[in-house]
Scaffold this motif. Structure first.
Motif, PDB file in Angstrom:
ATOM      1  N   LEU A 247     -25.717 -60.022 -71.327  1.00  0.00           N
ATOM      2  CA  LEU A 247     -26.458 -58.899 -71.892  1.00  0.00           C
ATOM      3  C   LEU A 247     -25.494 -57.941 -72.576  1.00  0.00           C
ATOM      4  O   LEU A 247     -24.398 -57.694 -72.076  1.00  0.00           O
ATOM      5  N   PRO A 248     -25.895 -57.352 -73.709  1.00  0.00           N
ATOM      6  CA  PRO A 248     -24.965 -56.534 -74.501  1.00  0.00           C
ATOM      7  C   PRO A 248     -24.848 -55.107 -73.991  1.00  0.00           C
ATOM      8  O   PRO A 248     -25.693 -54.618 -73.243  1.00  0.00           O
ATOM      9  N   GLY A 249     -23.794 -54.421 -74.434  1.00  0.00           N
ATOM     10  CA  GLY A 249     -23.699 -52.981 -74.275  1.00  0.00           C
ATOM     11  C   GLY A 249     -23.002 -52.499 -73.016  1.00  0.00           C
ATOM     12  O   GLY A 249     -23.081 -53.135 -71.952  1.00  0.00           O
ATOM     13  N   THR A 250     -22.355 -51.353 -73.142  1.00  0.00           N
ATOM     14  CA  THR A 250     -21.707 -50.709 -71.994  1.00  0.00           C
ATOM     15  C   THR A 250     -22.727 -50.319 -70.934  1.00  0.00           C
ATOM     16  O   THR A 250     -22.439 -50.345 -69.736  1.00  0.00           O
ATOM     17  N   VAL A 251     -23.933 -49.969 -71.370  1.00  0.00           N
ATOM     18  CA  VAL A 251     -24.955 -49.559 -70.412  1.00  0.00           C
ATOM     19  C   VAL A 251     -25.250 -50.662 -69.408  1.00  0.00           C
ATOM     20  O   VAL A 251     -25.501 -50.394 -68.222  1.00  0.00           O
ATOM     21  N   GLU A 313     -26.270 -48.542 -79.800  1.00  0.00           N
ATOM     22  CA  GLU A 313     -24.924 -48.952 -79.386  1.00  0.00           C
ATOM     23  C   GLU A 313     -24.851 -50.461 -79.150  1.00  0.00           C
ATOM     24  O   GLU A 313     -23.837 -51.101 -79.418  1.00  0.00           O
ATOM     25  N   MET A 314     -25.939 -51.041 -78.666  1.00  0.00           N
ATOM     26  CA  MET A 314     -25.954 -52.483 -78.372  1.00  0.00           C
ATOM     27  C   MET A 314     -26.097 -53.327 -79.638  1.00  0.00           C
ATOM     28  O   MET A 314     -25.576 -54.441 -79.712  1.00  0.00           O
ATOM     29  N   VAL A 340     -34.224 -38.150 -81.467  1.00  0.00           N
ATOM     30  CA  VAL A 340     -33.332 -39.289 -81.683  1.00  0.00           C
ATOM     31  C   VAL A 340     -32.559 -39.090 -82.986  1.00  0.00           C
ATOM     32  O   VAL A 340     -33.144 -38.792 -84.017  1.00  0.00           O
ATOM     33  N   ASP A 341     -31.265 -39.298 -82.924  1.00  0.00           N
ATOM     34  CA  ASP A 341     -30.431 -39.270 -84.129  1.00  0.00           C
ATOM     35  C   ASP A 341     -30.349 -40.690 -84.680  1.00  0.00           C
ATOM     36  O   ASP A 341     -29.730 -41.560 -84.080  1.00  0.00           O
ATOM     37  N   PHE A 342     -30.993 -40.920 -85.826  1.00  0.00           N
ATOM     38  CA  PHE A 342     -31.023 -42.255 -86.420  1.00  0.00           C
ATOM     39  C   PHE A 342     -29.875 -42.493 -87.403  1.00  0.00           C
ATOM     40  O   PHE A 342     -29.820 -43.560 -88.022  1.00  0.00           O
ATOM     41  N   SER A 343     -28.976 -41.543 -87.511  1.00  0.00           N
ATOM     42  CA  SER A 343     -27.886 -41.703 -88.482  1.00  0.00           C
ATOM     43  C   SER A 343     -27.002 -42.917 -88.240  1.00  0.00           C
ATOM     44  O   SER A 343     -26.408 -43.427 -89.200  1.00  0.00           O
ATOM     45  N   PRO A 344     -26.850 -43.436 -86.993  1.00  0.00           N
ATOM     46  CA  PRO A 344     -26.048 -44.656 -86.823  1.00  0.00           C
ATOM     47  C   PRO A 344     -26.567 -45.853 -87.613  1.00  0.00           C
ATOM     48  O   PRO A 344     -25.841 -46.838 -87.799  1.00  0.00           O
TER      49      PRO A 344
END
Length: 409
Positions: A247-251, A313-314, A340-344
């Motif tokens: 599973l992906p991600g640091t979370v 992030e994932m 939510v910041d959608f800028s990523p």
């Protein structure tokens, strides 16, 4: 087992099986509902004699429950609500379906935690995080922390495994005996619901390495026994463990650390549990990867500001479909999109879909994120080049897309 209870279990299992056979769902809710109509104390009867862990929080509880069940599998068969039905009807159905097992791991909706603790008398309760969720019906975050605190104070013998990085969780666990709390550090990327101390209303001051404290001195971050360091889980003896997950991600490393901390309370050695965590490839369709017309589609569930931040992030830097509905399971209020910041997502090919795609479109325009509106998942597949397609969707939009993929997940 009392005769009424035995009959209720039989009805519950039969109803759930019929629901699955007729394609109406996995039967977790209807099975439990009918069983509890016959025996209102069915959950307590089914829990009796089992060693139980409960997992609750706003985000990550389904995945952490799956990891914890896998880790406890070292000891034997484990009953769990793997389909994500996290209210008492779902717990009842899961325990009835599992039959006789010594262990159970149950995901619990945060609003039902007090009720489920009372019914199941668990050995361990894992508290992951608290943040805003479904604004039209969910309680305010500090109120939820208060309810948890009251529930846990009434059950001092239950061992708590709690996230030291979340002030709301620390406050909720604060009335519990110190000896009955194990702290873990899983990080807290979303901090917008914990700027104010829930104990006194003072400002939460944050320092380096995740440290935090109330400006008035009423609450501060406990020292965690389980931590993440350079992608490894460090146990209370200071021993680092490499955890390789599908599973992906640091979370999800944080979710894995939580599962290891819970399993340790049952006597499971992390060395024995870690390979089992690596076998988890998908959780109720989440993170699943499916090939469709030359596109490798990955599904990510995001239901509130904190989980959308984690999903960004994932996700790989690749074409991304965002799907938003506002049906009853999702919550009817979509104003949380403005948290939510959608800028990523800038620089990616972004597509929007779902019942409330236009709400999402307005939000993306504010963040200067170009997008294309598509009516269906099939249209989205046809609109992107071959290769990776990331899909981020809330509850019912996620299930709609699973249905279009013929439920191969």
């Amino acid at each position: 087992m009392p005769l009424r209870t035995a009959f209720a279990v039989s009805v519950s299992k039969t109803a759930a099986a019929l629901s699955r056979a007729t394609g109406r769902g996995d039967g977790s809710v209807i099975g439990g509902r009918l069983g509890m109509m016959i025996d209102p104390d069915l959950l307590a009867h089914l829990a009796a004699g089992r060693q139980i862990a409960l997992v609750s929080g706003t985000n990550g509880k389904t995945t952490t429950t799956r990891f914890t069940a896998a880790a406890l599998g070292v000891l034997g068969d484990v009953a769990t609500n793997s389909f994500g039905a996290n209210m008492p009807t779902g717990h009842t159905s899961a325990l009835a379906r599992a039959g006789t097992t010594r262990y159970a791991v149950l995901e619990v909706d945060e609003h039902y935690l007090a009720q489920v603790i009372q019914a199941t008398q668990p050995r361990v309760v894992a508290l992951l995080n608290l943040s805003r969720d479904q604004l039209d019906r969910a309680k305010e975050v500090a109120m939820m922390a208060d309810l948890w605190r009251q529930a846990l104070a009434s059950h001092p013998a239950v061992h708590i495994v709690a996230n030291a990085d979340d002030p709301m969780v620390v406050y909720a666990a604060g009335a519990h005996p110190v000896a009955e709390v194990t702290w873990f550090s899983a990080g807290q990327r979303w901090q917008d619901d914990s700027h104010v101390c829930p104990a006194c209303g003072g400002h939460i001051q944050r320092g380096e390495a995740g440290g935090w404290a109330c400006a008035n001195g009423d609450l501060r971050r406990p020292t965690p026994q389980w931590t993440l360091l350079d992608g490894e889980v460090v146990d209370p003896e200071g021993q680092p463990h490499e955890v390789k997950l599908q599973l992906p991600g640091t979370v999800n490393l944080g979710n894995a650390a939580t599962a290891l901390a819970v399993a340790a309370r049952f006597g499971v050695n992390p060395v024995d549990a870690i390979p089992r965590l690596g076998s988890v490839a998908s959780v109720a369709g989440r993170y699943a990867q499916v090939e469709r017309e030359g596109r490798l589609v990955r599904l990510l569930l995001a239901k509130n500001p904190a989980s959308w931040l984690e999903a960004f992030e994932m996700a790989d830097v690749a074409p991304t479909l965002l799907a938003i509905n506002a049906r009853d399971p999702d919550g009817l209020d979509t104003s949380w999109l403005y948290d939510v910041d959608f800028s990523p997502l800038r620089g990616r090919q972004v597509l929007v879909s779902g019942d409330r795609a236009m709400d999402l479109a307005v939000r993306l325009e504010i963040n200067d994120v170009p997008f294309t509106h598509v009516k269906t998942f099939a249209d989205a597949v046809g609109a992107v080049p071959q290769g990776r397609l990331e899909v981020i969707a809330n509850y019912t939009a996620f299930q709609d897309i699973r249905a279009e993929l013929d439920r191969v997940l």
